[in-house]
Design an enzyme around this catalytic site. Sequence first.
Site, mmCIF file in Angstrom:
data_model
loop_
_atom_site.group_PDB
_atom_site.id
_atom_site.type_symbol
_atom_site.label_atom_id
_atom_site.label_comp_id
_atom_site.label_asym_id
_atom_site.label_seq_id
_atom_site.Cartn_x
_atom_site.Cartn_y
_atom_site.Cartn_z
ATOM 1 N N ASP A 37 4.746 -9.811 -13.735
ATOM 2 C CA ASP A 37 4.126 -8.495 -13.989
ATOM 3 C C ASP A 37 5.226 -7.460 -14.200
ATOM 4 O OD1 ASP A 37 5.091 -7.909 -11.418
ATOM 5 O OD2 ASP A 37 3.177 -8.363 -10.468
ATOM 6 N N ASP A 71 9.392 -13.620 -8.514
ATOM 7 C CA ASP A 71 8.639 -12.482 -7.987
ATOM 8 C C ASP A 71 9.156 -12.162 -6.583
ATOM 9 O OD1 ASP A 71 6.736 -10.497 -8.024
ATOM 10 O OD2 ASP A 71 4.998 -11.825 -8.116
ATOM 11 N N GLN A 127 0.892 -1.185 0.000
ATOM 12 C CA GLN A 127 0.000 0.000 0.000
ATOM 13 C C GLN A 127 0.916 1.217 0.000
ATOM 14 O OE1 GLN A 127 -3.770 -0.052 0.702
ATOM 15 N NE2 GLN A 127 -3.695 2.057 -0.009
ATOM 16 N N LYS A 143 0.129 -8.045 -15.890
ATOM 17 C CA LYS A 143 -0.901 -8.521 -14.956
ATOM 18 C C LYS A 143 -1.859 -7.388 -14.590
ATOM 19 C CE LYS A 143 0.031 -8.890 -10.331
ATOM 20 N NZ LYS A 143 0.783 -9.413 -9.179
HETATM 21 C C1 R5P Z 1 2.557 -7.587 -6.312
HETATM 22 O O1 R5P Z 1 2.562 -6.911 -7.343
HETATM 23 C C2 R5P Z 1 3.656 -8.510 -5.930
HETATM 24 O O2 R5P Z 1 4.827 -8.276 -6.654
HETATM 25 C C3 R5P Z 1 3.235 -9.964 -6.070
HETATM 26 O O3 R5P Z 1 3.075 -10.253 -7.449
HETATM 27 C C4 R5P Z 1 1.948 -10.209 -5.343
HETATM 28 O O4 R5P Z 1 2.033 -9.777 -4.027
HETATM 29 C C5 R5P Z 1 1.589 -11.681 -5.373
HETATM 30 O O5 R5P Z 1 0.370 -11.833 -4.733
HETATM 31 P P1 R5P Z 1 -0.510 -13.118 -4.945
HETATM 32 O O6 R5P Z 1 0.350 -14.299 -4.658
HETATM 33 O O7 R5P Z 1 -1.623 -12.960 -3.960
HETATM 34 O O8 R5P Z 1 -1.012 -13.104 -6.351
#
Ligand code: R5P
Length: 283
Positions: A161, A210, A92, A184
């Site tokens: 993403d 990621d 956030q 994404k």
């Molecule tokens: C957000 O943009 C982060 O880089 C991760 O891609 C995200 O926190 C992954 O969240 P989730 O596993 O809930 O898709």
Amino acid sequence: MLIVSGTASTAFGKALSSEMGCAPAETEIIRFPDGECYVRIETPLEGEDVVLVQNTYPDGNLVENLLLQDAIAEGKPASFTVVIPYFGYSRQDKAFKPGEGISSRVLGASLSRLPDRVVTVDIHTTTIFKWFGGKGVNVSAMPVLGKHLAGKGVDLILSPDKGSIDRATLAAETAGVAFDYFEKTRLSGSEVKIADKPLDVEGKTVAIADDIIATGGTMIRAAEQLREKGAAKVLAACTHGLYTSSALERLKPVFDEVISTDTLPSETSTISSAPAVAELLKR
Ligand code: R5P
């Protein structure tokens, strides 16, 4: 140097102490019957270079971090660094809708008040360091993840993403393999959409890298596309394995392997981010 480990990062603190070749400080950290936290540092800290290691997730660990910071500052160290392996609330970073509280601003300001330096590992975005009073420093676990993936015979590393392009590029560069990324769109806290992209992955071993796996939605959607396009093996690699809502149970059947680092200890945290932090502290 003395390392003070909070209860959320005991193993990480131990790994860091061993990397740095220094002694861990003695502490007493307990919870009262009502759940409130009590901390006491037993080792004298005056004139020492002190490093506190403590995650800020979930919320109770944030309070413990702040209490330990207060106790350390009282001990009059020569220098004071806080290492937050997994910095909660980093996503956030702005008000997405009018009226929202900006959690990373609140946490950044609170956690950087007493120490000289706040070290994070693959924080979601370093733009939030503007609220750390010039004390924020980030280190990346992506080189160590990249090295590990190279050993697994990975042909391609993908960012799920645009936000993780820099991180996944670093992993791919270290591994000496090709890089690409998906686009994404987040539909809700647990639902994401990944745009279809032509990729030549047939018969290849592909890793998606990621910063965080939370619900696993991002990784699973990305893997589905890779499987449809004929990828032979698909690996998920992240720095922080948060695994909310039984994510790991849903990830296991989709991936050949799920790998994370030890910023959040779990059955997948087979790689340590501590050497990357130690390298920074030594510098
Ligand atoms: C957000 O943009 C982060 O880089 C991760 O891609 C995200 O926190 C992954 O969240 P989730 O596993 O809930 O898709």
